[in-house]
Design a protein around this motif. Structure first.
Motif, PDB file in Angstrom:
ATOM      1  N   PHE A   1       2.910  23.730  81.104  1.00  0.00           N
ATOM      2  CA  PHE A   1       3.385  24.822  81.116  1.00  0.00           C
ATOM      3  C   PHE A   1       4.700  24.773  81.674  1.00  0.00           C
ATOM      4  CE2 PHE A   1      -1.327  25.321  82.341  1.00  0.00           C
ATOM      5  CZ  PHE A   1      -1.474  26.361  81.241  1.00  0.00           C
ATOM      6  N   GLY A   2       5.479  25.909  81.331  1.00  0.00           N
ATOM      7  CA  GLY A   2       6.892  26.148  81.671  1.00  0.00           C
ATOM      8  C   GLY A   2       7.076  27.048  82.917  1.00  0.00           C
ATOM      9  N   GLY A   3       8.111  27.355  83.393  1.00  0.00           N
ATOM     10  CA  GLY A   3       8.278  28.292  84.422  1.00  0.00           C
ATOM     11  C   GLY A   3       7.503  29.720  84.077  1.00  0.00           C
ATOM     12  N   TYR A   4       7.158  30.349  85.048  1.00  0.00           N
ATOM     13  CA  TYR A   4       6.632  31.697  84.845  1.00  0.00           C
ATOM     14  C   TYR A   4       7.821  32.559  84.958  1.00  0.00           C
ATOM     15  CZ  TYR A   4       4.486  36.332  85.978  1.00  0.00           C
ATOM     16  OH  TYR A   4       4.112  37.355  85.735  1.00  0.00           O
ATOM     17  N   SER A   5       7.997  33.642  83.841  1.00  0.00           N
ATOM     18  CA  SER A   5       8.611  34.415  83.533  1.00  0.00           C
ATOM     19  C   SER A   5       8.166  35.836  84.041  1.00  0.00           C
ATOM     20  CB  SER A   5       9.255  34.729  82.253  1.00  0.00           C
ATOM     21  OG  SER A   5       8.283  34.997  81.450  1.00  0.00           O
ATOM     22  N   MET A   6       9.279  36.620  84.639  1.00  0.00           N
ATOM     23  CA  MET A   6       8.629  37.804  85.339  1.00  0.00           C
ATOM     24  C   MET A   6       8.573  38.978  83.999  1.00  0.00           C
ATOM     25  SD  MET A   6      10.609  38.376  88.735  1.00  0.00           S
ATOM     26  CE  MET A   6      12.337  38.238  88.119  1.00  0.00           C
ATOM     27  N   CYS A   7       7.199  39.480  83.967  1.00  0.00           N
ATOM     28  CA  CYS A   7       7.239  40.312  82.719  1.00  0.00           C
ATOM     29  C   CYS A   7       6.562  41.827  83.116  1.00  0.00           C
ATOM     30  CB  CYS A   7       6.016  39.660  81.723  1.00  0.00           C
ATOM     31  SG  CYS A   7       6.705  38.130  80.883  1.00  0.00           S
ATOM     32  N   ASN A   8       7.148  42.878  83.028  1.00  0.00           N
ATOM     33  CA  ASN A   8       6.962  44.018  83.358  1.00  0.00           C
ATOM     34  C   ASN A   8       7.238  44.998  82.244  1.00  0.00           C
ATOM     35  OD1 ASN A   8       6.399  43.869  86.451  1.00  0.00           O
ATOM     36  ND2 ASN A   8       8.212  42.297  86.238  1.00  0.00           N
ATOM     37  N   ILE A   9       6.555  46.208  82.434  1.00  0.00           N
ATOM     38  CA  ILE A   9       6.571  47.275  81.297  1.00  0.00           C
ATOM     39  C   ILE A   9       7.977  48.327  81.973  1.00  0.00           C
ATOM     40  CG2 ILE A   9       5.770  49.622  80.591  1.00  0.00           C
ATOM     41  CD1 ILE A   9       4.205  47.243  79.582  1.00  0.00           C
ATOM     42  N   GLY A  10       8.807  48.473  80.864  1.00  0.00           N
ATOM     43  CA  GLY A  10      10.009  49.184  81.343  1.00  0.00           C
ATOM     44  C   GLY A  10       9.766  50.678  81.646  1.00  0.00           C
ATOM     45  N   MET A  11      10.433  51.043  82.744  1.00  0.00           N
ATOM     46  CA  MET A  11      10.391  52.517  83.301  1.00  0.00           C
ATOM     47  C   MET A  11      11.863  53.038  83.746  1.00  0.00           C
ATOM     48  SD  MET A  11       7.017  52.691  85.561  1.00  0.00           S
ATOM     49  CE  MET A  11       7.218  54.302  85.689  1.00  0.00           C
ATOM     50  N   HIS A  12      12.325  54.026  83.081  1.00  0.00           N
ATOM     51  CA  HIS A  12      13.413  54.498  83.616  1.00  0.00           C
ATOM     52  C   HIS A  12      14.793  53.429  83.367  1.00  0.00           C
ATOM     53  CE1 HIS A  12      11.500  57.691  85.618  1.00  0.00           C
ATOM     54  NE2 HIS A  12      10.946  56.811  86.336  1.00  0.00           N
ATOM     55  N   GLY A  13      14.509  52.886  82.083  1.00  0.00           N
ATOM     56  CA  GLY A  13      15.290  51.824  81.471  1.00  0.00           C
ATOM     57  C   GLY A  13      15.516  50.353  82.177  1.00  0.00           C
ATOM     58  N   THR A  14      14.525  50.196  83.187  1.00  0.00           N
ATOM     59  CA  THR A  14      14.760  48.862  83.811  1.00  0.00           C
ATOM     60  C   THR A  14      13.348  48.209  83.876  1.00  0.00           C
ATOM     61  OG1 THR A  14      15.331  47.883  85.797  1.00  0.00           O
ATOM     62  CG2 THR A  14      14.345  50.053  85.912  1.00  0.00           C
ATOM     63  N   ASP A  15      13.017  47.020  84.109  1.00  0.00           N
ATOM     64  CA  ASP A  15      11.994  46.538  84.621  1.00  0.00           C
ATOM     65  C   ASP A  15      11.410  46.171  85.902  1.00  0.00           C
ATOM     66  OD1 ASP A  15      13.603  44.660  85.782  1.00  0.00           O
ATOM     67  OD2 ASP A  15      12.826  42.906  84.546  1.00  0.00           O
ATOM     68  N   GLY A  16      12.156  47.123  86.763  1.00  0.00           N
ATOM     69  CA  GLY A  16      11.957  46.970  88.198  1.00  0.00           C
ATOM     70  C   GLY A  16      12.555  45.981  88.842  1.00  0.00           C
ATOM     71  N   HIS A  17      13.171  45.181  88.400  1.00  0.00           N
ATOM     72  CA  HIS A  17      13.777  43.978  89.004  1.00  0.00           C
ATOM     73  C   HIS A  17      15.425  43.743  88.711  1.00  0.00           C
ATOM     74  CE1 HIS A  17       9.885  42.185  90.615  1.00  0.00           C
ATOM     75  NE2 HIS A  17       9.561  42.564  89.428  1.00  0.00           N
ATOM     76  N   GLY A  18      15.812  44.792  88.156  1.00  0.00           N
ATOM     77  CA  GLY A  18      17.345  44.951  87.975  1.00  0.00           C
ATOM     78  C   GLY A  18      17.742  44.467  86.430  1.00  0.00           C
ATOM     79  N   HIS A  19      16.747  44.248  85.636  1.00  0.00           N
ATOM     80  CA  HIS A  19      17.152  43.797  84.047  1.00  0.00           C
ATOM     81  C   HIS A  19      16.932  45.118  83.296  1.00  0.00           C
ATOM     82  CE1 HIS A  19      15.251  40.148  86.032  1.00  0.00           C
ATOM     83  NE2 HIS A  19      16.858  39.836  85.829  1.00  0.00           N
ATOM     84  N   PRO A  20      17.738  45.374  82.333  1.00  0.00           N
ATOM     85  CA  PRO A  20      17.605  46.261  81.353  1.00  0.00           C
ATOM     86  C   PRO A  20      16.112  46.111  80.593  1.00  0.00           C
ATOM     87  CG  PRO A  20      19.068  44.686  80.529  1.00  0.00           C
ATOM     88  CD  PRO A  20      18.772  44.410  81.949  1.00  0.00           C
ATOM     89  N   CYS A  21      15.249  47.105  80.342  1.00  0.00           N
ATOM     90  CA  CYS A  21      14.068  47.175  79.817  1.00  0.00           C
ATOM     91  C   CYS A  21      13.671  48.682  79.057  1.00  0.00           C
ATOM     92  CB  CYS A  21      13.463  46.503  80.500  1.00  0.00           C
ATOM     93  SG  CYS A  21      11.540  46.339  79.757  1.00  0.00           S
ATOM     94  N   LYS A  22      13.769  48.705  77.819  1.00  0.00           N
ATOM     95  CA  LYS A  22      13.538  50.005  77.199  1.00  0.00           C
ATOM     96  C   LYS A  22      12.077  50.454  77.720  1.00  0.00           C
ATOM     97  CE  LYS A  22      12.821  52.254  72.583  1.00  0.00           C
ATOM     98  NZ  LYS A  22      12.732  51.852  70.997  1.00  0.00           N
TER      99      LYS A  22
END
Length: 214
Positions: free
Chosen positions: A2-23
């Motif tokens: 396995f590799g390092g875990y990546s934070m995956c989240n559903i985009g809301m208000h243009g962000t993933d909730g962790h400061g990253h852009p996400c549609k």
């Protein structure tokens, strides 16, 4: 493996909730390690042992004067409930960089969809799990002014049963035997996925793109 875990989240208000852009409405993954922003992802499936990751914060809450502060204690103490070779929690992050079409994987894919065992309704599962926790010891719940499982009284009773009576105070003792024993708690969680004849939730149709998987 396995590799390092990546934070995956559903985009809301243009962000993933962790400061990253996400549609909005899309699933966005970033391979941060919580120190370096936006590290490049590799093709391997990411994995994080959540018991080890968050276990370092067990007992780290300062006050328990109201439901909000008690919630911080429950959050901090929850990892102590899971552990050992059978009950350690884990997060996985299979990304499109590892396989662009997991239903029809190529030799270069690091993961694939083998099967979807079943799909159940979230509300049914939530209610069934909550009721099982209540039935374990209903004394606290019976004293609540409402049967609404989202009010502060029922929430406090729920976590008292699950984690143990000291889980809502700084330094409170929480382990696999306090409250509902961990094996029994896991069985309560899984009960909704059992066949309906055994008390499980009704099955929902598996999304059509997945039904064609060999």
């Amino acid at each position: 493996r396995f590799g390092g875990y990546s934070m995956c989240n559903i985009g809301m208000h243009g962000t993933d909730g962790h400061g990253h852009p996400c549609k909005d409405g899309t699933y966005c993954c970033y391979c941060d390690d919580y120190r370096e922003p936006q590290l490049p992802c590799n093709a391997s499936v990411g994995y994080e042992n959540t018991t080890m990751r968050f276990g370092q914060f067990v007992g780290h809450c300062k006050h328990a004067r109201d439901i909000v502060e008690k919630a911080e204690c429950w959050r901090a103490n929850s990892p102590a409930k899971m552990g050992g070779p059978l009950y350690s929690g884990g997060w996985y992050s299979p990304e499109s960089t590892g396989c662009s079409d997991p239903l029809n994987p190529t030799d270069n894919c690091t993961w694939r969809v083998v099967s979807v065992d079943n799909v159940i309704n979230r509300t049914c599962h939530r209610n069934q799990f909550f009721n099982a926790v209540r039935e374990f010891n209903s004394t606290c719940f019976d004293a609540c002014p409402s049967v609404n499982n989202t009010d502060s009284c029922n929430i406090a009773c729920f976590y008292g049963n699950v984690l143990g009576p000291d889980a809502n105070v700084p330094g409170g003792s929480v382990n696999m035997t306090t409250g509902i024993p961990t094996p029994q708690l896991v069985d309560m969680w899984l009960s909704g996925f059992r066949p309906e004849a055994q008390g499980g939730c009704p099955r929902l149709p598996i999304p059509s793109p997945l039904t064609i998987s060999p």
